[in-house]
Design a protein around this motif. Structure first.
Motif, mmCIF file in Angstrom:
data_model
loop_
_atom_site.group_PDB
_atom_site.id
_atom_site.type_symbol
_atom_site.label_atom_id
_atom_site.label_comp_id
_atom_site.label_asym_id
_atom_site.label_seq_id
_atom_site.Cartn_x
_atom_site.Cartn_y
_atom_site.Cartn_z
ATOM 1 N N GLN A 172 -2.825 -12.688 49.115
ATOM 2 C CA GLN A 172 -2.677 -12.668 50.571
ATOM 3 C C GLN A 172 -1.531 -11.744 50.983
ATOM 4 O OE1 GLN A 172 -2.755 -15.532 48.772
ATOM 5 N NE2 GLN A 172 -4.824 -16.255 49.289
ATOM 6 N N VAL A 173 -0.408 -11.848 50.301
ATOM 7 C CA VAL A 173 0.749 -11.018 50.625
ATOM 8 C C VAL A 173 0.441 -9.551 50.315
ATOM 9 C CG1 VAL A 173 3.162 -10.545 50.035
ATOM 10 C CG2 VAL A 173 2.393 -12.895 50.321
ATOM 11 N N ALA A 174 -0.227 -9.300 49.203
ATOM 12 C CA ALA A 174 -0.595 -7.927 48.854
ATOM 13 C C ALA A 174 -1.546 -7.343 49.893
ATOM 14 C CB ALA A 174 -1.232 -7.886 47.467
ATOM 15 N N GLY A 175 -2.484 -8.147 50.362
ATOM 16 C CA GLY A 175 -3.411 -7.684 51.394
ATOM 17 C C GLY A 175 -2.692 -7.376 52.693
ATOM 18 N N LYS A 176 -1.751 -8.228 53.079
ATOM 19 C CA LYS A 176 -0.983 -7.983 54.301
ATOM 20 C C LYS A 176 -0.137 -6.728 54.150
ATOM 21 C CE LYS A 176 2.311 -10.062 57.538
ATOM 22 N NZ LYS A 176 2.686 -8.755 57.978
ATOM 23 N N LEU A 177 0.481 -6.556 52.985
ATOM 24 C CA LEU A 177 1.290 -5.366 52.730
ATOM 25 C C LEU A 177 0.434 -4.102 52.805
ATOM 26 C CD1 LEU A 177 4.098 -4.316 51.918
ATOM 27 C CD2 LEU A 177 3.383 -4.570 49.534
ATOM 28 N N GLN A 178 -0.752 -4.140 52.224
ATOM 29 C CA GLN A 178 -1.656 -2.987 52.275
ATOM 30 C C GLN A 178 -2.099 -2.709 53.702
ATOM 31 O OE1 GLN A 178 -2.602 -0.968 49.604
ATOM 32 N NE2 GLN A 178 -3.408 0.321 51.236
ATOM 33 N N HIS A 179 -2.408 -3.777 54.461
ATOM 34 C CA HIS A 179 -2.812 -3.616 55.855
ATOM 35 C C HIS A 179 -1.688 -2.991 56.672
ATOM 36 C CE1 HIS A 179 -4.546 -4.470 59.766
ATOM 37 N NE2 HIS A 179 -3.408 -5.074 60.093
ATOM 38 N N ASP A 180 -0.457 -3.486 56.500
ATOM 39 C CA ASP A 180 0.688 -2.933 57.226
ATOM 40 C C ASP A 180 0.923 -1.474 56.853
ATOM 41 O OD1 ASP A 180 1.014 -5.383 58.423
ATOM 42 O OD2 ASP A 180 2.733 -5.987 57.173
ATOM 43 N N PHE A 181 0.807 -1.165 55.569
ATOM 44 C CA PHE A 181 0.987 0.218 55.118
ATOM 45 C C PHE A 181 -0.068 1.134 55.726
ATOM 46 C CE2 PHE A 181 0.009 3.663 52.173
ATOM 47 C CZ PHE A 181 1.252 4.263 52.072
ATOM 48 N N ASP A 182 -1.314 0.702 55.724
ATOM 49 C CA ASP A 182 -2.395 1.508 56.310
ATOM 50 C C ASP A 182 -2.173 1.731 57.806
ATOM 51 O OD1 ASP A 182 -3.599 1.646 53.842
ATOM 52 O OD2 ASP A 182 -5.049 0.034 54.257
ATOM 53 N N ARG A 183 -1.749 0.683 58.509
ATOM 54 C CA ARG A 183 -1.507 0.781 59.950
ATOM 55 C C ARG A 183 -0.362 1.744 60.244
ATOM 56 N NH1 ARG A 183 1.948 -2.018 62.963
ATOM 57 N NH2 ARG A 183 2.317 -3.504 61.295
ATOM 58 N N ILE A 184 0.735 1.612 59.514
ATOM 59 C CA ILE A 184 1.886 2.479 59.729
ATOM 60 C C ILE A 184 1.553 3.914 59.331
ATOM 61 C CG2 ILE A 184 4.261 2.937 58.981
ATOM 62 C CD1 ILE A 184 3.946 0.606 60.946
ATOM 63 N N SER A 185 0.795 4.099 58.278
ATOM 64 C CA SER A 185 0.396 5.452 57.875
ATOM 65 C C SER A 185 -0.449 6.117 58.956
ATOM 66 C CB SER A 185 -0.389 5.417 56.563
ATOM 67 O OG SER A 185 0.437 4.986 55.515
ATOM 68 N N GLN A 213 -0.386 5.409 62.177
ATOM 69 C CA GLN A 213 0.499 5.707 63.304
ATOM 70 C C GLN A 213 1.347 6.938 63.017
ATOM 71 O OE1 GLN A 213 2.775 2.149 63.969
ATOM 72 N NE2 GLN A 213 1.107 1.103 65.039
ATOM 73 N N PHE A 214 1.820 7.063 61.780
ATOM 74 C CA PHE A 214 2.627 8.220 61.407
ATOM 75 C C PHE A 214 1.810 9.514 61.495
ATOM 76 C CE2 PHE A 214 4.368 11.075 58.097
ATOM 77 C CZ PHE A 214 5.610 11.301 58.668
ATOM 78 N N ASN A 215 0.573 9.478 61.012
ATOM 79 C CA ASN A 215 -0.288 10.660 61.092
ATOM 80 C C ASN A 215 -0.583 11.041 62.540
ATOM 81 O OD1 ASN A 215 -0.417 11.085 58.336
ATOM 82 N ND2 ASN A 215 -2.189 9.739 58.096
ATOM 83 N N GLU A 216 -0.786 10.042 63.404
ATOM 84 C CA GLU A 216 -1.010 10.310 64.819
ATOM 85 C C GLU A 216 0.238 10.936 65.447
ATOM 86 O OE1 GLU A 216 -2.007 7.942 68.985
ATOM 87 O OE2 GLU A 216 -2.063 6.870 67.080
ATOM 88 N N LEU A 217 1.386 10.427 65.081
ATOM 89 C CA LEU A 217 2.641 10.965 65.599
ATOM 90 C C LEU A 217 2.847 12.409 65.138
ATOM 91 C CD1 LEU A 217 5.173 10.313 67.226
ATOM 92 C CD2 LEU A 217 6.229 9.516 65.107
ATOM 93 N N LYS A 218 2.514 12.697 63.878
ATOM 94 C CA LYS A 218 2.629 14.075 63.386
ATOM 95 C C LYS A 218 1.702 15.008 64.157
ATOM 96 C CE LYS A 218 1.860 13.801 58.981
ATOM 97 N NZ LYS A 218 1.756 14.019 57.533
#
Length: 74
Positions: free
Chosen positions: A13-26, A28-33
């Motif tokens: 569960q924690v690994a899935g949440k971490l992966q989800h957060d990483f994907d979301r932030i990635s 957002q970062f690509n959109e910002l770039k």
């Protein structure tokens, strides 16, 4: 000196949440770039490359001055 760090053990569960957060932030970062590149292109077209260069230089100097001031205070 090389240090051996123990592997991080996560529950699924924690690994899935971490992966989800990483994907979301990635995403957002690509959109910002993308927005940053387009913003720079429009500034370059409206004001010219020299103005964009001077804005970048002024912004960099301002950031460095703030960092230096915060290091001096600390």
């Amino acid at each position: 000196m090389k240090r051996n760090y123990p592997p991080l053990r996560l529950t699924p569960q924690v690994a899935g949440k971490l992966q989800h957060d990483f994907d979301r932030i990635s995403a957002q970062f690509n959109e910002l770039k993308t927005l940053h590149v387009e913003f720079e292109n429009q500034i370059r077209q409206a004001l010219g490359a020299d103005s964009l260069w001077s804005f970048r230089k002024a912004a960099r100097n301002t950031i460095l001055a703030r960092q230096l001031a915060s290091e001096i205070r600390a």
